[in-house]
Scaffold this motif. Structure first.
Motif, PDB file in Angstrom:
ATOM      1  N   PHE A 348     -63.958 -12.914  80.164  1.00 36.77           N
ATOM      2  CA  PHE A 348     -65.296 -12.012  79.963  1.00 36.77           C
ATOM      3  C   PHE A 348     -66.090 -12.448  79.059  1.00 36.77           C
ATOM      4  O   PHE A 348     -67.473 -12.588  79.207  1.00 36.77           O
ATOM      5  CB  PHE A 348     -64.926 -10.786  79.794  1.00 36.77           C
ATOM      6  CG  PHE A 348     -64.099 -10.056  80.873  1.00 36.77           C
ATOM      7  CD1 PHE A 348     -64.401 -10.088  82.240  1.00 36.77           C
ATOM      8  CD2 PHE A 348     -62.981  -9.127  80.800  1.00 36.77           C
ATOM      9  CE1 PHE A 348     -63.709  -9.726  83.164  1.00 36.77           C
ATOM     10  CE2 PHE A 348     -62.468  -8.451  81.728  1.00 36.77           C
ATOM     11  CZ  PHE A 348     -62.744  -8.713  83.038  1.00 36.77           C
ATOM     12  N   ASP A 349     -65.587 -12.944  77.787  1.00 35.69           N
ATOM     13  CA  ASP A 349     -66.653 -13.612  76.855  1.00 35.69           C
ATOM     14  C   ASP A 349     -67.315 -14.767  77.345  1.00 35.69           C
ATOM     15  O   ASP A 349     -68.449 -15.040  76.911  1.00 35.69           O
ATOM     16  CB  ASP A 349     -65.912 -13.991  75.376  1.00 35.69           C
ATOM     17  CG  ASP A 349     -65.720 -12.656  74.459  1.00 35.69           C
ATOM     18  OD1 ASP A 349     -66.476 -11.603  74.570  1.00 35.69           O
ATOM     19  OD2 ASP A 349     -65.063 -12.647  73.575  1.00 35.69           O
ATOM     20  N   VAL A 350     -66.393 -15.440  77.914  1.00 39.07           N
ATOM     21  CA  VAL A 350     -66.980 -16.855  78.605  1.00 39.07           C
ATOM     22  C   VAL A 350     -67.736 -16.615  79.429  1.00 39.07           C
ATOM     23  O   VAL A 350     -69.010 -17.160  79.427  1.00 39.07           O
ATOM     24  CB  VAL A 350     -65.644 -17.632  78.886  1.00 39.07           C
ATOM     25  CG1 VAL A 350     -66.290 -18.799  79.883  1.00 39.07           C
ATOM     26  CG2 VAL A 350     -64.818 -18.283  77.798  1.00 39.07           C
ATOM     27  N   VAL A 351     -67.635 -15.840  80.475  1.00 36.46           N
ATOM     28  CA  VAL A 351     -68.642 -15.895  81.710  1.00 36.46           C
ATOM     29  C   VAL A 351     -69.860 -15.089  81.526  1.00 36.46           C
ATOM     30  O   VAL A 351     -70.909 -15.775  82.020  1.00 36.46           O
ATOM     31  CB  VAL A 351     -67.694 -15.213  82.961  1.00 36.46           C
ATOM     32  CG1 VAL A 351     -67.704 -13.570  82.967  1.00 36.46           C
ATOM     33  CG2 VAL A 351     -68.387 -15.522  84.268  1.00 36.46           C
ATOM     34  N   PHE A 352     -70.095 -14.289  80.504  1.00 37.28           N
ATOM     35  CA  PHE A 352     -71.025 -13.570  80.152  1.00 37.28           C
ATOM     36  C   PHE A 352     -71.914 -14.567  79.322  1.00 37.28           C
ATOM     37  O   PHE A 352     -72.965 -14.009  78.543  1.00 37.28           O
ATOM     38  CB  PHE A 352     -71.036 -12.189  79.388  1.00 37.28           C
ATOM     39  CG  PHE A 352     -70.765 -11.144  80.607  1.00 37.28           C
ATOM     40  CD1 PHE A 352     -71.571 -10.686  81.073  1.00 37.28           C
ATOM     41  CD2 PHE A 352     -69.330 -10.768  80.910  1.00 37.28           C
ATOM     42  CE1 PHE A 352     -71.554  -9.601  82.092  1.00 37.28           C
ATOM     43  CE2 PHE A 352     -68.999  -9.702  81.709  1.00 37.28           C
ATOM     44  CZ  PHE A 352     -70.050  -9.181  82.458  1.00 37.28           C
ATOM     45  N   SER A 353     -71.645 -15.823  78.831  1.00 37.64           N
ATOM     46  CA  SER A 353     -72.053 -16.717  78.167  1.00 37.64           C
ATOM     47  C   SER A 353     -72.648 -16.186  76.838  1.00 37.64           C
ATOM     48  O   SER A 353     -72.009 -15.720  76.119  1.00 37.64           O
ATOM     49  CB  SER A 353     -73.452 -17.036  79.174  1.00 37.64           C
ATOM     50  OG  SER A 353     -73.885 -18.366  78.722  1.00 37.64           O
ATOM     51  N   VAL A 354     -73.564 -16.750  76.315  1.00 37.23           N
ATOM     52  CA  VAL A 354     -74.173 -17.041  74.847  1.00 37.23           C
ATOM     53  C   VAL A 354     -74.854 -15.468  74.595  1.00 37.23           C
ATOM     54  O   VAL A 354     -76.048 -15.673  73.913  1.00 37.23           O
ATOM     55  CB  VAL A 354     -74.814 -18.109  74.339  1.00 37.23           C
ATOM     56  CG1 VAL A 354     -73.780 -19.203  74.050  1.00 37.23           C
ATOM     57  CG2 VAL A 354     -75.945 -18.549  75.279  1.00 37.23           C
ATOM     58  N   ASN A 355     -74.811 -14.610  75.340  1.00 35.11           N
ATOM     59  CA  ASN A 355     -75.597 -13.143  75.232  1.00 35.11           C
ATOM     60  C   ASN A 355     -75.616 -12.860  73.597  1.00 35.11           C
ATOM     61  O   ASN A 355     -76.754 -12.488  73.321  1.00 35.11           O
ATOM     62  CB  ASN A 355     -75.112 -12.057  75.981  1.00 35.11           C
ATOM     63  CG  ASN A 355     -73.539 -11.794  75.915  1.00 35.11           C
ATOM     64  OD1 ASN A 355     -73.018 -12.310  74.755  1.00 35.11           O
ATOM     65  ND2 ASN A 355     -72.793 -11.305  77.034  1.00 35.11           N
ATOM     66  N   SER A 356     -74.666 -12.901  72.870  1.00 33.31           N
ATOM     67  CA  SER A 356     -74.910 -12.619  71.492  1.00 33.31           C
ATOM     68  C   SER A 356     -75.673 -13.458  70.891  1.00 33.31           C
ATOM     69  O   SER A 356     -76.651 -12.933  69.837  1.00 33.31           O
ATOM     70  CB  SER A 356     -73.422 -12.567  70.831  1.00 33.31           C
ATOM     71  OG  SER A 356     -72.745 -11.506  71.330  1.00 33.31           O
ATOM     72  N   GLU A 357     -75.551 -14.769  70.886  1.00 34.63           N
ATOM     73  CA  GLU A 357     -76.446 -15.762  70.288  1.00 34.63           C
ATOM     74  C   GLU A 357     -77.954 -15.555  70.600  1.00 34.63           C
ATOM     75  O   GLU A 357     -78.866 -15.685  69.762  1.00 34.63           O
ATOM     76  CB  GLU A 357     -75.978 -17.059  70.777  1.00 34.63           C
ATOM     77  CG  GLU A 357     -74.796 -17.561  70.049  1.00 34.63           C
ATOM     78  CD  GLU A 357     -73.486 -17.150  70.867  1.00 34.63           C
ATOM     79  OE1 GLU A 357     -72.319 -17.542  70.620  1.00 34.63           O
ATOM     80  OE2 GLU A 357     -73.619 -16.472  71.784  1.00 34.63           O
ATOM     81  N   ILE A 358     -78.188 -15.080  72.049  1.00 34.00           N
ATOM     82  CA  ILE A 358     -79.499 -14.973  72.463  1.00 34.00           C
ATOM     83  C   ILE A 358     -80.039 -13.743  71.666  1.00 34.00           C
ATOM     84  O   ILE A 358     -81.254 -13.832  71.370  1.00 34.00           O
ATOM     85  CB  ILE A 358     -79.486 -14.916  74.146  1.00 34.00           C
ATOM     86  CG1 ILE A 358     -79.159 -16.158  74.618  1.00 34.00           C
ATOM     87  CG2 ILE A 358     -80.865 -14.249  74.324  1.00 34.00           C
ATOM     88  CD1 ILE A 358     -79.234 -16.025  75.993  1.00 34.00           C
ATOM     89  N   LEU A 359     -79.269 -12.643  71.682  1.00 35.17           N
ATOM     90  CA  LEU A 359     -79.975 -11.514  71.033  1.00 35.17           C
ATOM     91  C   LEU A 359     -80.060 -11.698  69.545  1.00 35.17           C
ATOM     92  O   LEU A 359     -81.196 -11.032  69.123  1.00 35.17           O
ATOM     93  CB  LEU A 359     -78.601 -10.083  71.144  1.00 35.17           C
ATOM     94  CG  LEU A 359     -78.741  -9.542  72.617  1.00 35.17           C
ATOM     95  CD1 LEU A 359     -77.632  -8.643  72.744  1.00 35.17           C
ATOM     96  CD2 LEU A 359     -80.015  -8.681  72.809  1.00 35.17           C
ATOM     97  N   VAL A 360     -78.963 -12.332  68.943  1.00 39.14           N
ATOM     98  CA  VAL A 360     -79.383 -12.609  67.239  1.00 39.14           C
ATOM     99  C   VAL A 360     -80.761 -13.193  67.026  1.00 39.14           C
ATOM    100  O   VAL A 360     -81.492 -12.971  66.006  1.00 39.14           O
ATOM    101  CB  VAL A 360     -78.243 -13.343  66.848  1.00 39.14           C
ATOM    102  CG1 VAL A 360     -78.473 -13.848  65.351  1.00 39.14           C
ATOM    103  CG2 VAL A 360     -77.065 -12.384  66.740  1.00 39.14           C
ATOM    104  N   PHE A 361     -81.099 -14.157  68.011  1.00 41.75           N
ATOM    105  CA  PHE A 361     -82.318 -15.016  67.423  1.00 41.75           C
ATOM    106  C   PHE A 361     -83.738 -14.281  68.262  1.00 41.75           C
ATOM    107  O   PHE A 361     -84.721 -14.859  67.994  1.00 41.75           O
ATOM    108  CB  PHE A 361     -82.064 -16.358  68.111  1.00 41.75           C
ATOM    109  CG  PHE A 361     -80.969 -17.236  67.216  1.00 41.75           C
ATOM    110  CD1 PHE A 361     -81.336 -17.307  66.024  1.00 41.75           C
ATOM    111  CD2 PHE A 361     -79.820 -17.567  67.705  1.00 41.75           C
ATOM    112  CE1 PHE A 361     -80.370 -18.277  65.026  1.00 41.75           C
ATOM    113  CE2 PHE A 361     -78.895 -18.051  66.971  1.00 41.75           C
ATOM    114  CZ  PHE A 361     -79.422 -18.405  65.591  1.00 41.75           C
TER     115      PHE A 361
END
Length: 491
Positions: A348-361
């Motif tokens: 689930f972490d993988v398929v939803f991609s880099v959502n956390s990284e996008i939000l942080v920046f």
């Protein structure tokens, strides 16, 4: 750039070497040398001690990295200021821990009373890990990351392995093993300290009034926001293990820990991709290239899913054979379903991609904090609900549910606010490829010993994966990426 590239290569090598040593320790040495109760105690004490670190640190580590470039001088005063704040945080954490000592003892008294004997070890682990994390951040500010990584990822794991090995050889008692953990974490801190002294950058200056106007306020605000997010993230990662010990037994935590460690292999490619892509996302946001970020969002989702799903299928197909190599496997095989469930959560972490990284920046970085705190509260509640019913599988189910909800909430936010979407038609194709490759694990007609069985099953899985990938036209870019990484690591 030459120095940065050299540091990056060395850091990568040390990180992967640490992974290898860690897996030898967790999957062979620890279950061979320690009985399940001892292993549960060994892991629980460390988990609690490390869980306290972000609460004591108060976000100072990230604050040092973020604000260090703003200081042309006074770096030594900045380090002293950060250490003073962290020690104040440690004093508060220690006071709360000791103040609620009776209540904490009651949590473990019934199912895991052995933990109570080593409460002092917990705080000392927290102290040394806290000091190491601050010096790590300070060293990183000078673009000196390789040696601290060597100490953290390799030296620390080697020392814990030596400690348990000494117990295996009957040179020390188990109580001395637990007390030795303090020495191990203390030596790791000392290693970073000596390195900074050798670099000539470790000096102490308490003239905090020399900071630029408004500097301390900005630093404290950023650090406290980061502290909440980091503490909540650590709680999500560590709380299930601790609650398994308190609500079931130390033996159950040992089984859970072994299974969890096996499942973590699935997300290793994701971690590597995430480290590479973070500066790219930050640069795109700085230039307001939102379309490029959305394209990257999709590409990374498919790339991660394709590689990590193959690892997930391979581990599940070989699960019986893999457990064969774990000492006392008749005890630890009870964690097979945990491997599958935690592995699914990692997907689930993988398929939803880099959502956390996008939000942080992005300008919406505070939403990531809100979501992380919400999920940390949710996982505690789900563990209390599911562990009494389903045991260690209940803890794994709670983790899977939180991983899915955490990612789904962030997906919806990015979809609504920025119009980003990581999914495409290729996502469904890759999932279909993974499902069809499950067959060899359940219908393998060969009766072979473990090593040949792993080789045959893995080849069958890989063959099916490649066959359906070719048929559906997916995976070409991913295999090119893997080949490029192999060539770069070999050059």
């Amino acid at each position: 750039m030459g120095k940065v590239a050299k540091q990056s290569i060395q850091t990568t090598i040390f990180s992967y070497l640490g992974v290898v040593i860690g897996y030898v320790n967790v999957l062979w040495l620890y279950p061979y040398a320690l009985d399940a109760s001892e292993l549960g105690t060994f892991r629980t004490i460390q988990d609690i001690g490390l869980l306290f670190v972000p609460f004591a640190q108060l976000g100072v580590g990230h604050g040092i990295t973020r604000f260090f470039p703003q200081l042309k001088s006074n770096q030594s005063a900045f380090l002293s200021y950060g250490l003073a704040l962290s020690m104040a945080g440690f004093a508060v954490v220690s006071a709360i821990f000791l103040g609620f000592r009776t209540q904490i003892i009651n949590l473990f008294a019934v199912n895991s009373p052995e933990v109570i004997d080593f409460f002092g070890v917990i705080l000392l682990i927290t102290l040394f890990a806290l000091l190491s994390s601050i010096l790590d951040a300070y060293s990183r500010s000078f673009v000196k990351v390789a040696v601290p990584t060597l100490v953290r990822e390799v030296f620390l794991r080697l020392l814990t392995g030596v400690l348990v090995g000494a117990y295996l050889l009957k040179w020390i008692s188990f109580q001395q093993v637990m007390q030795g953990l303090v020495l191990v974490y203390g030596l790791a801190f000392l290693g970073v300290l000596i390195y900074l002294l050798w670099l000539g950058v470790l000096k102490f200056d308490f003239r905090w009034n020399t900071f630029p106007k408004g500097f301390r306020t900005s630093f404290l605000q950023f650090s406290l926001i980061t502290f909440l997010a980091t503490a909540a993230s650590t709680l999500i990662m560590k709380i299930d293990s601790i609650m398994v010990s308190s609500m079931i037994s130390l033996e159950a935590n040992a089984i859970y820990t072994i299974a969890f460690s096996m499942a973590l292999v699935i997300e290793l490619p994701r971690r590597a991709i995430s480290q590479v892509v973070m500066p790219v996302i930050a640069d795109h946001f700085a230039k307001e290239n939102l379309e490029e970020i959305n394209a990257l969002y999709k590409q990374i989702s498919n790339r991660q899913l394709y590689i990590c799903l193959l690892l997930f299928v391979g581990i599940c197909a070989n699960l019986d054979a893999l457990y064969y190599f774990i000492p006392n496997r008749e005890i630890y095989e009870a964690g097979k379903h945990v491997v599958v469930l935690i592995g699914l959560g990692k997907l689930f972490d993988v398929v939803f991609s880099v959502n956390s990284e996008i939000l942080v920046f992005s300008k919406h970085y505070r939403f990531n904090l809100i979501a992380t705190i919400g999920m940390s509260v949710l996982i505690v509640g789900l563990n209390y609900l599911l562990i009494p019913i389903y045991g260690i599988e209940g803890a794994a189910l709670a983790s899977v549910a939180v991983m899915f909800l955490f990612n789904f909430v962030k997906y919806l936010f990015l979809k609504i606010r920025l119009g980003f979407d990581p999914f495409s038609r290729d996502t469904l194709k890759i999932i279909f490829v993974g499902v069809t490759a499950f067959g060899p694990g359940y219908f393998n007609p060969f009766s072979l010993s473990p090593i040949p069985n792993i080789l045959v099953t893995s080849l069958l899985v890989l063959g099916l994966y490649l066959f359906w990938s070719k048929l559906l036209g997916v995976g070409n870019e991913e295999w090119k990426w893997v080949k490029n990484k192999i060539k770069k690591s070999g050059s």
